[in-house]
Write an enzyme that holds these catalytic residues in place. Structure first.
Site, PDB file in Angstrom:
ATOM      1  N   ASP A   1      20.369  38.878  56.466  1.00  0.00           N
ATOM      2  CA  ASP A   1      20.913  37.571  56.803  1.00  0.00           C
ATOM      3  C   ASP A   1      20.193  37.089  58.057  1.00  0.00           C
ATOM      4  OD1 ASP A   1      24.295  36.172  57.106  1.00  0.00           O
ATOM      5  OD2 ASP A   1      22.327  35.288  56.718  1.00  0.00           O
TER       6      ASP A   1
ATOM      7  N   GLY B   1      22.424  32.869  61.103  1.00  0.00           N
ATOM      8  CA  GLY B   1      23.160  31.605  61.031  1.00  0.00           C
ATOM      9  C   GLY B   1      24.651  31.813  61.173  1.00  0.00           C
TER      10      GLY B   1
ATOM     11  N   ASP C   1      28.326  39.461  49.042  1.00  0.00           N
ATOM     12  CA  ASP C   1      28.294  40.484  50.089  1.00  0.00           C
ATOM     13  C   ASP C   1      29.575  40.348  50.896  1.00  0.00           C
ATOM     14  OD1 ASP C   1      27.405  38.153  51.999  1.00  0.00           O
ATOM     15  OD2 ASP C   1      27.770  39.909  53.282  1.00  0.00           O
TER      16      ASP C   1
ATOM     17  N   CYS D   1      39.519  56.570  39.324  1.00  0.00           N
ATOM     18  CA  CYS D   1      38.231  56.594  40.022  1.00  0.00           C
ATOM     19  C   CYS D   1      37.582  57.969  39.931  1.00  0.00           C
ATOM     20  CB  CYS D   1      38.434  56.217  41.491  1.00  0.00           C
ATOM     21  SG  CYS D   1      36.890  56.115  42.421  1.00  0.00           S
TER      22      CYS D   1
ATOM     23  N   CYS E   1      34.925  58.883  41.928  1.00  0.00           N
ATOM     24  CA  CYS E   1      34.071  59.094  43.120  1.00  0.00           C
ATOM     25  C   CYS E   1      34.387  60.448  43.740  1.00  0.00           C
ATOM     26  CB  CYS E   1      34.287  57.964  44.130  1.00  0.00           C
ATOM     27  SG  CYS E   1      35.743  58.116  45.174  1.00  0.00           S
TER      28      CYS E   1
ATOM     29  N   CYS F   1      37.848  60.755  45.313  1.00  0.00           N
ATOM     30  CA  CYS F   1      38.978  60.857  44.378  1.00  0.00           C
ATOM     31  C   CYS F   1      38.960  62.158  43.597  1.00  0.00           C
ATOM     32  CB  CYS F   1      38.979  59.657  43.435  1.00  0.00           C
ATOM     33  SG  CYS F   1      39.433  58.139  44.291  1.00  0.00           S
TER      34      CYS F   1
ATOM     35  N   HIS G   1      34.855  55.725  48.710  1.00  0.00           N
ATOM     36  CA  HIS G   1      35.735  55.276  47.617  1.00  0.00           C
ATOM     37  C   HIS G   1      35.744  53.753  47.485  1.00  0.00           C
ATOM     38  CE1 HIS G   1      39.042  54.504  44.961  1.00  0.00           C
ATOM     39  NE2 HIS G   1      39.514  53.663  45.897  1.00  0.00           N
TER      40      HIS G   1
HETATM   41  C1  LIG Z   1      32.932  36.779  55.890  1.00  0.00           C
HETATM   42  N1  LIG Z   1      32.673  35.407  55.575  1.00  0.00           N
HETATM   43  C2  LIG Z   1      31.416  34.902  55.642  1.00  0.00           C
HETATM   44  N2  LIG Z   1      31.144  33.592  55.434  1.00  0.00           N
HETATM   45  C3  LIG Z   1      29.811  33.456  55.637  1.00  0.00           C
HETATM   46  C4  LIG Z   1      28.991  32.312  55.623  1.00  0.00           C
HETATM   47  C5  LIG Z   1      27.636  32.452  55.955  1.00  0.00           C
HETATM   48  C6  LIG Z   1      26.762  31.298  56.023  1.00  0.00           C
HETATM   49  O1  LIG Z   1      27.162  30.146  55.788  1.00  0.00           O
HETATM   50  N3  LIG Z   1      25.472  31.500  56.420  1.00  0.00           N
HETATM   51  C7  LIG Z   1      24.978  32.757  56.680  1.00  0.00           C
HETATM   52  N4  LIG Z   1      23.684  32.850  57.052  1.00  0.00           N
HETATM   53  N5  LIG Z   1      25.731  33.861  56.568  1.00  0.00           N
HETATM   54  C8  LIG Z   1      27.081  33.736  56.239  1.00  0.00           C
HETATM   55  C9  LIG Z   1      27.914  34.888  56.237  1.00  0.00           C
HETATM   56  C10 LIG Z   1      27.396  36.270  56.547  1.00  0.00           C
HETATM   57  C11 LIG Z   1      27.166  37.008  55.238  1.00  0.00           C
HETATM   58  N6  LIG Z   1      26.861  38.401  55.442  1.00  0.00           N
HETATM   59  C12 LIG Z   1      29.274  34.719  55.954  1.00  0.00           C
HETATM   60  N7  LIG Z   1      30.306  35.612  55.941  1.00  0.00           N
END
Ligand SMILES: CNc1nc2cc3c(=O)[nH]c(N)nc3c(CCN)c2[nH]1
Length: 376
Positions: A97, A100, A270, A308, A310, A313, A339
């Site tokens: 990432d 941002g 993610d 599960c 894993c 478990c 888990h």
């Molecule tokens: C937990 N909620 C969440 N909303 C996100 C929005 C962005 C987002 O709008 N932009 C970027 N670059 N990353 C975001 C992330 C991090 C993702 N690993 C977010 N995580």
């Protein structure tokens, strides 16, 4: 099966069931079956898991973070050590990432057209400053398979004018990212913003699709807006997104969010939830999540989830995990994380099969019925 190749990334759309999609993403370090869940490994480690255990969960890709890796050990050291894959001993795909989100999630950041200055001071008092160009430089040095554009993720709620400014700034920064991104074996994904405004979501999606890239993310969600607004915003965005490229919903989420977002055409996810909740003693199972550190589990001889398979478990009881978590033993975090991530990957595998067999809707209803049942 439609296959689209854009630079170092290929996306094969293998089938659909309603708006749900079954696909496959191929990048230099391997193949990712979609819908896919990507565990978060912020500082080049998925907390509590060795790479061999992360593989055992069924994970095919993990995340790392530009902001954190810039602070330590710094991209030049990672590059000198052969890049993220070598450095962390993970030979499958990695996505980084851009930093941002840290703009939104960290206090006292200064934002201007150039970029973002973070309050954090590195050793020697140098402030961390991220710009689209710097974010691209760091991500190219780190060497992940997929890099995210440097975007502006606004908090929720956000007034219309600020949300609109962030949409246009994110597009201007995406142009700068694409200009600065020259590494041929790394795919750059754009990120759609627009906060909770339907018109801004559509505008941002159209502007972002206008920039040819291997894949696109839906950003600015899972920031406290709640499930129904999250779903509504996906519905405002997804129809404007090109079908032949992967869609990545950032920071999502709970199992119920993931299942509903797959139903709306999302391919990649993610979230820190399975790993972070594991460390605090919360386990995920078919019948929902529960806090194994509660006294009621002190003499519970069953595994976390009887369905599960894993390592946790297969070998340990809730009573033992209750003991480990309540005494803050490292093994507690490791076993709970193994888990929870396995649970998420098993859920993704079940989702992929349901789409292949054209009974995703039946799966969605039955999964949510059991998972969200009140009488836990
Ligand atoms: C937990 N909620 C969440 N909303 C996100 C929005 C962005 C987002 O709008 N932009 C970027 N670059 N990353 C975001 C992330 C991090 C993702 N690993 C977010 N995580």
């Amino acid at each position: 099966m439609a296959s689209t190749t854009t630079g170092p990334l290929s996306f094969d759309l293998k089938g659909t069931d309603g708006r749900a999609r079954r696909g496959r993403v191929t990048v230099p370090h391997g193949v990712i079956q979609t819908p896919a869940f990507m565990p978060v490994g912020t500082r080049a480690t998925v907390k509590g898991l060795m790479p061999r255990d992360l593989k055992a969960t069924g994970s095919e890709i993990c995340l790392a973070n530009t902001y954190h890796m810039d602070i330590s050990p710094g991209p030049k050291i990672v590059k000198k050590m052969g890049g993220l894959h070598e450095f962390m001993g993970w030979d499958k795909p990695i996505l980084t990432d851009s930093g941002g989100y840290q703009v939104f999630s960290l206090p006292k950041t200064q934002l201007d057209e150039e970029g973002v200055t973070f309050r954090f001071e590195k050793k020697g008092g140098k402030k961390v400053k991220l710009t689209p160009e710097r974010s691209m430089q760091i991500q190219q040095d780190l060497g992940a398979d997929i890099a995210m554009a440097f975007d502006v993720c606004v908090p929720y709620p956000c007034d219309y004018k600020n949300a609109q400014d962030a949409v246009y700034r994110t597009i201007r920064w995406l142009e700068r990212c694409k200009e600065a991104h020259t590494r041929p074996d790394q795919a750059l994904f754009g990120i759609v913003q627009g906060s909770s405004y339907a018109d801004l979501r559509g505008l941002s999606a159209q502007l972002t699709m206008g920039i040819d890239l291997p894949g696109y993310a839906i950003g600015g969600l899972s920031v406290g807006e709640g499930h129904s607004i999250m779903m509504a915003m996906i519905d405002c965005t997804e129809p404007s997104m090109v079908k032949e490229k992967p869609r990545y919903l950032m920071g999502v989420g709970y199992p119920e969010d993931i299942v509903e977002a797959v139903a709306r055409g999302v391919d990649m996810f993610d979230c820190v939830i399975p790993t972070r909740y594991a460390r605090s003693g919360v386990a995920f199972a078919r019948h929902g999540r529960f806090r194994v550190s509660n006294a009621r589990y002190k003499t519970d001889k069953y595994p976390l989830d009887t369905n599960c398979s894993c390592y946790t478990c297969k070998n340990f009881t809730r009573a033992y995990l209750n003991h480990l978590i309540n005494t803050n033993e490292i093994l507690g975090s490791a076993l709970m994380t193994l888990h929870n991530v396995t649970f998420y990957q098993d859920l993704m595998r079940t989702i992929r099969t349901a789409i292949e067999e054209k009974n995703f809707e039946k799966f969605r209803v039955s999964f949510l019925q059991e998972y969200l049942a009140e009488d836990k």
